[in-house]
Scaffold this motif. Structure first.
Motif, PDB file in Angstrom:
ATOM      1  N   LYS A  41       9.393  47.950 -63.129  1.00 24.86           N
ATOM      2  CA  LYS A  41       7.995  48.065 -62.687  1.00 24.86           C
ATOM      3  C   LYS A  41       7.297  46.729 -62.860  1.00 24.86           C
ATOM      4  O   LYS A  41       6.267  46.608 -63.525  1.00 24.86           O
ATOM      5  N   LEU A  42       7.873  45.711 -62.248  1.00 23.20           N
ATOM      6  CA  LEU A  42       7.358  44.356 -62.404  1.00 23.20           C
ATOM      7  C   LEU A  42       6.047  44.177 -61.666  1.00 23.20           C
ATOM      8  O   LEU A  42       5.908  44.538 -60.498  1.00 23.20           O
ATOM      9  N   ARG A  43       5.099  43.616 -62.358  1.00 25.05           N
ATOM     10  CA  ARG A  43       3.785  43.341 -61.801  1.00 25.05           C
ATOM     11  C   ARG A  43       3.908  42.344 -60.644  1.00 25.05           C
ATOM     12  O   ARG A  43       4.598  41.341 -60.756  1.00 25.05           O
ATOM     13  N   PRO A  44       3.227  42.632 -59.512  1.00 21.21           N
ATOM     14  CA  PRO A  44       3.201  41.636 -58.432  1.00 21.21           C
ATOM     15  C   PRO A  44       2.662  40.321 -58.992  1.00 21.21           C
ATOM     16  O   PRO A  44       1.817  40.295 -59.871  1.00 21.21           O
ATOM     17  N   GLY A  45       3.153  39.243 -58.508  1.00 15.19           N
ATOM     18  CA  GLY A  45       2.818  37.935 -59.051  1.00 15.19           C
ATOM     19  C   GLY A  45       3.932  37.492 -59.977  1.00 15.19           C
ATOM     20  O   GLY A  45       4.532  36.440 -59.782  1.00 15.19           O
ATOM     21  N   LEU A  46       4.224  38.330 -60.964  1.00 17.56           N
ATOM     22  CA  LEU A  46       5.368  38.024 -61.813  1.00 17.56           C
ATOM     23  C   LEU A  46       6.661  38.148 -61.011  1.00 17.56           C
ATOM     24  O   LEU A  46       7.594  37.377 -61.217  1.00 17.56           O
ATOM     25  N   ALA A  47       6.702  39.100 -60.096  1.00 17.42           N
ATOM     26  CA  ALA A  47       7.906  39.285 -59.273  1.00 17.42           C
ATOM     27  C   ALA A  47       8.214  38.019 -58.482  1.00 17.42           C
ATOM     28  O   ALA A  47       9.365  37.571 -58.423  1.00 17.42           O
ATOM     29  N   GLU A  48       7.207  37.425 -57.894  1.00 19.74           N
ATOM     30  CA  GLU A  48       7.408  36.202 -57.120  1.00 19.74           C
ATOM     31  C   GLU A  48       7.828  35.039 -58.026  1.00 19.74           C
ATOM     32  O   GLU A  48       8.696  34.246 -57.679  1.00 19.74           O
ATOM     33  N   LEU A  49       7.213  34.964 -59.194  1.00 20.69           N
ATOM     34  CA  LEU A  49       7.562  33.911 -60.145  1.00 20.69           C
ATOM     35  C   LEU A  49       8.999  34.098 -60.643  1.00 20.69           C
ATOM     36  O   LEU A  49       9.765  33.143 -60.716  1.00 20.69           O
ATOM     37  N   PHE A  50       9.358  35.332 -60.974  1.00 18.73           N
ATOM     38  CA  PHE A  50      10.719  35.633 -61.423  1.00 18.73           C
ATOM     39  C   PHE A  50      11.741  35.220 -60.369  1.00 18.73           C
ATOM     40  O   PHE A  50      12.790  34.672 -60.695  1.00 18.73           O
ATOM     41  N   ALA A  51      11.440  35.502 -59.100  1.00 16.31           N
ATOM     42  CA  ALA A  51      12.367  35.144 -58.020  1.00 16.31           C
ATOM     43  C   ALA A  51      12.574  33.639 -57.987  1.00 16.31           C
ATOM     44  O   ALA A  51      13.711  33.163 -57.856  1.00 16.31           O
ATOM     45  N   ARG A  52      11.508  32.876 -58.129  1.00 18.47           N
ATOM     46  CA  ARG A  52      11.606  31.416 -58.095  1.00 18.47           C
ATOM     47  C   ARG A  52      12.324  30.858 -59.323  1.00 18.47           C
ATOM     48  O   ARG A  52      12.928  29.801 -59.271  1.00 18.47           O
ATOM     49  N   LEU A  53      12.236  31.571 -60.436  1.00 17.88           N
ATOM     50  CA  LEU A  53      12.868  31.128 -61.674  1.00 17.88           C
ATOM     51  C   LEU A  53      14.296  31.673 -61.822  1.00 17.88           C
ATOM     52  O   LEU A  53      14.932  31.470 -62.855  1.00 17.88           O
ATOM     53  N   SER A  82      -6.092  26.231 -63.721  1.00 17.27           N
ATOM     54  CA  SER A  82      -5.701  27.502 -64.345  1.00 17.27           C
ATOM     55  C   SER A  82      -5.987  28.705 -63.458  1.00 17.27           C
ATOM     56  O   SER A  82      -5.335  29.736 -63.579  1.00 17.27           O
ATOM     57  N   ASN A  83      -6.924  28.566 -62.544  1.00 18.73           N
ATOM     58  CA  ASN A  83      -7.254  29.669 -61.644  1.00 18.73           C
ATOM     59  C   ASN A  83      -6.049  30.077 -60.789  1.00 18.73           C
ATOM     60  O   ASN A  83      -5.940  31.222 -60.366  1.00 18.73           O
ATOM     61  N   LEU A  84      -5.120  29.156 -60.548  1.00 13.71           N
ATOM     62  CA  LEU A  84      -3.947  29.488 -59.728  1.00 13.71           C
ATOM     63  C   LEU A  84      -3.068  30.525 -60.411  1.00 13.71           C
ATOM     64  O   LEU A  84      -2.551  31.434 -59.757  1.00 13.71           O
ATOM     65  N   ALA A  85      -2.878  30.404 -61.725  1.00  3.68           N
ATOM     66  CA  ALA A  85      -2.078  31.385 -62.461  1.00  3.68           C
ATOM     67  C   ALA A  85      -2.769  32.740 -62.433  1.00  3.68           C
ATOM     68  O   ALA A  85      -2.115  33.785 -62.226  1.00  3.68           O
ATOM     69  N   LEU A  86      -4.070  32.754 -62.607  1.00  6.90           N
ATOM     70  CA  LEU A  86      -4.819  34.008 -62.549  1.00  6.90           C
ATOM     71  C   LEU A  86      -4.719  34.636 -61.165  1.00  6.90           C
ATOM     72  O   LEU A  86      -4.465  35.840 -61.045  1.00  6.90           O
ATOM     73  N   GLN A  87      -4.881  33.834 -60.129  1.00  3.95           N
ATOM     74  CA  GLN A  87      -4.761  34.348 -58.758  1.00  3.95           C
ATOM     75  C   GLN A  87      -3.381  34.934 -58.522  1.00  3.95           C
ATOM     76  O   GLN A  87      -3.251  35.984 -57.887  1.00  3.95           O
ATOM     77  N   LEU A  88      -2.347  34.261 -59.019  1.00  2.00           N
ATOM     78  CA  LEU A  88      -0.983  34.760 -58.855  1.00  2.00           C
ATOM     79  C   LEU A  88      -0.841  36.155 -59.454  1.00  2.00           C
ATOM     80  O   LEU A  88      -0.253  37.043 -58.843  1.00  2.00           O
ATOM     81  N   LEU A  89      -1.387  36.358 -60.638  1.00  2.00           N
ATOM     82  CA  LEU A  89      -1.239  37.635 -61.334  1.00  2.00           C
ATOM     83  C   LEU A  89      -2.137  38.731 -60.782  1.00  2.00           C
ATOM     84  O   LEU A  89      -1.870  39.915 -60.994  1.00  2.00           O
TER      85      LEU A  89
END
Length: 167
Positions: A41-53, A82-89
């Motif tokens: 149940k990965l939070r959107p935003g983290l899913a995209e980051l996880f894929a890149r990592l 820092s707003n970019l990380a917040l927007q991602l999440l």
């Protein structure tokens, strides 16, 4: 609920990013957040980051967050965005999240380069400072040091000289 599981992921990220002691309720909340991620149940935003990592689909633990995910999210703040990380999440737009994840990964690489370059610049000054302050303090000052990485540099100096350090 799924919503609570996704919120626990943010709590876990905050606790690990702030390096809180993992005791009592902190341990429980971090475990619950990691369990929510590992249950799929990965939070959107983290899913995209996880894929890149390249950690999508893998079971992750606190070390994966502390050494891989959180430094990427923090890189945006270190470079003044820092707003970019917040927007991602928080973004509900998959294309926007994908673009933000890519940008954050790029910023983390830029942050690594800044640290490497600054480390090379301050070497002699750090040695001289350590001697000047009778092996009790290390201070480095250079206009070329990006203010977002001063904490990283100071921490590295502590590791090298085993004294309080300021960058």
């Amino acid at each position: 609920t799924e919503s609570e599981a996704k919120d626990l992921q943010l709590v876990m990220l905050a606790a690990l990013a702030d390096i809180v002691p993992l005791v009592n309720e902190n341990r429980i909340l971090v475990r619950a957040g990691i369990a929510a991620i590992n249950s799929g149940k990965l939070r959107p935003g983290l899913a995209e980051l996880f894929a890149r990592l390249s950690i999508s689909g893998k079971e992750v633990g606190s070390a994966d967050f502390s050494w891989t995910v959180i430094p990427c999210l923090n890189a945006a703040g270190r470079l003044g965005q820092s707003n970019l990380a917040l927007q991602l999440l928080l973004s509900e737009n998959p294309a926007e999240r994908d673009s933000l994840a890519e940008k954050i990964i790029s910023m983390n690489e830029q942050r690594k380069d800044l640290v490497m370059n600054a480390s090379a610049v301050i070497g002699k000054q750090a040695d001289d400072s350590f001697e000047k302050y009778q092996h009790k303090l290390c201070v480095v000052i250079d206009e070329r040091i990006n203010k977002g990485i001063t904490g990283i540099l100071a921490s590295r100096l502590v590791g090298i000289y085993d004294v309080p350090s300021i960058a």
